[in-house]
Design a protein around this motif. Structure first.
Motif, short mmCIF file in Angstrom:
data_model
loop_
_atom_site.label_atom_id
_atom_site.label_comp_id
_atom_site.label_asym_id
_atom_site.label_seq_id
_atom_site.Cartn_x
_atom_site.Cartn_y
_atom_site.Cartn_z
N GLN A 1 0.84 -1.18 0.00
CA GLN A 1 0.00 0.00 0.00
C GLN A 1 0.89 1.24 0.00
N LEU A 2 0.29 2.36 -0.32
CA LEU A 2 1.02 3.62 -0.30
C LEU A 2 0.83 4.31 1.05
N LEU A 3 1.91 4.87 1.55
CA LEU A 3 1.86 5.63 2.79
C LEU A 3 2.24 7.06 2.47
N TYR A 4 1.26 7.95 2.54
CA TYR A 4 1.52 9.34 2.20
C TYR A 4 1.97 10.09 3.45
N VAL A 5 3.21 10.47 3.47
CA VAL A 5 3.76 11.26 4.56
C VAL A 5 4.83 12.16 3.97
N LYS A 6 4.88 13.39 4.45
CA LYS A 6 5.85 14.35 3.92
C LYS A 6 6.34 15.22 5.06
N LYS A 7 7.62 15.55 5.00
CA LYS A 7 8.23 16.32 6.09
C LYS A 7 7.73 17.76 6.10
N ILE A 8 7.77 18.35 7.28
CA ILE A 8 7.63 19.80 7.45
C ILE A 8 9.06 20.33 7.54
N GLY A 9 9.44 21.15 6.59
CA GLY A 9 10.80 21.68 6.59
C GLY A 9 10.95 22.90 7.48
N HIS A 10 12.14 23.09 7.98
CA HIS A 10 12.45 24.27 8.79
C HIS A 10 12.35 25.52 7.90
N PRO A 11 11.82 26.60 8.42
CA PRO A 11 11.65 27.81 7.57
C PRO A 11 12.96 28.34 6.98
N ARG A 12 14.08 28.09 7.64
CA ARG A 12 15.36 28.59 7.12
C ARG A 12 16.12 27.54 6.31
N ASP A 13 15.65 26.30 6.35
CA ASP A 13 16.27 25.22 5.58
C ASP A 13 15.23 24.14 5.36
N ARG A 14 14.57 24.19 4.20
CA ARG A 14 13.44 23.30 3.95
C ARG A 14 13.84 21.82 3.90
N GLU A 15 15.12 21.54 3.71
CA GLU A 15 15.58 20.15 3.69
C GLU A 15 15.68 19.57 5.09
#
Length: 216
Positions: free
Chosen positions: A50-64
């Motif tokens: 199955q697919l698991l949809y999850v995505k990071k919240i990046g830091h405002p000064r460094d989105r990575e």
């Protein structure tokens, strides 16, 4: 080791996961890059994918740099992130909108995660922060165990994930990590059609897992 592509990487990784064949387990692929890898694991182990949809919240000064993660219906922030609520709220809404947009192209299907072994698969892990957040979200579903599997990871990510998951499996763990793409000859971004094609090859319906809201 430099992998030819994600399919070859998945074949290599699948050999390390054979013990889960026939177990009450689910392979959860993190789109997009985790899909070809996870398909090979599902094929080898004969487990549902199955697919698991999850995505990071990046830091405002460094989105990575991840300070948390968002799923379709939940969110987890790393302790002491030190970021204002307004930024986090806006980012959560925007990220969830993108996840929902992708989900709408593949349909919707609920699957019970309780008491299952969850094998969470991505194509590589640089810092591990996003996966740690995903693990915290998945814990709320009361699985039997959470195993994180990837073809390549940094040593620091392996340590961090091992402290939060019930198991960590990789083909190679690198001390001086140079970025996930450096370990693939072909590391192109998958489009929707490619994702659907991979899923259909293993008989998986292109329908993602929904992690139901248990309180943000």
């Amino acid at each position: 080791m430099i992998f030819r592509d994600r399919t070859q990487a998945g074949m290599e990784l699948a050999q390390k996961l054979k013990r889960y064949s026939g177990a009450p387990a689910v392979v959860l692929a993190i789109p997009r890059g985790g899909v070809p890898v996870a398909c090979e694991i599902a094929r080898e182990t004969q487990l549902p994918l199955q697919l698991l949809y999850v995505k990071k919240i990046g830091h405002p000064r460094d989105r990575e740099y991840a300070i948390g993660a968002v799923s379709l219906d939940d969110r987890y922030l790393l302790p002491n992130a030190g970021i204002g609520e307004r930024y986090v709220t806006l980012e959560t809404a925007q990220i969830r909108k993108r996840l929902e947009s992708m989900e709408s192209r593949f349909g919707m299907h609920d699957i019970t995660l309780k008491d299952k072994t969850l094998i969470v698969v991505d194509d590589g892990i640089a810092t591990g922060a996003t996966l740690v957040c995903a693990i915290r979200i998945l814990r709320k579903q009361e699985p039997a165990a959470i195993i994180v599997a990837t073809p390549v990871a940094s040593r620091s990510a392996a340590v961090s994930i091992s402290q939060n998951a019930d198991g960590f499996v990789s083909v190679q763990t690198i001390d001086e990590f140079r970025g996930v793409g450096k370990y693939y000859h072909d590391f192109h971004q998958l489009d929707d059609q490619e994702m659907a094609d991979y899923l259909q090859r293993v008989g998986a319906r292109p329908r993602p897992v929904t992690i139901r809201d248990s309180g943000i």
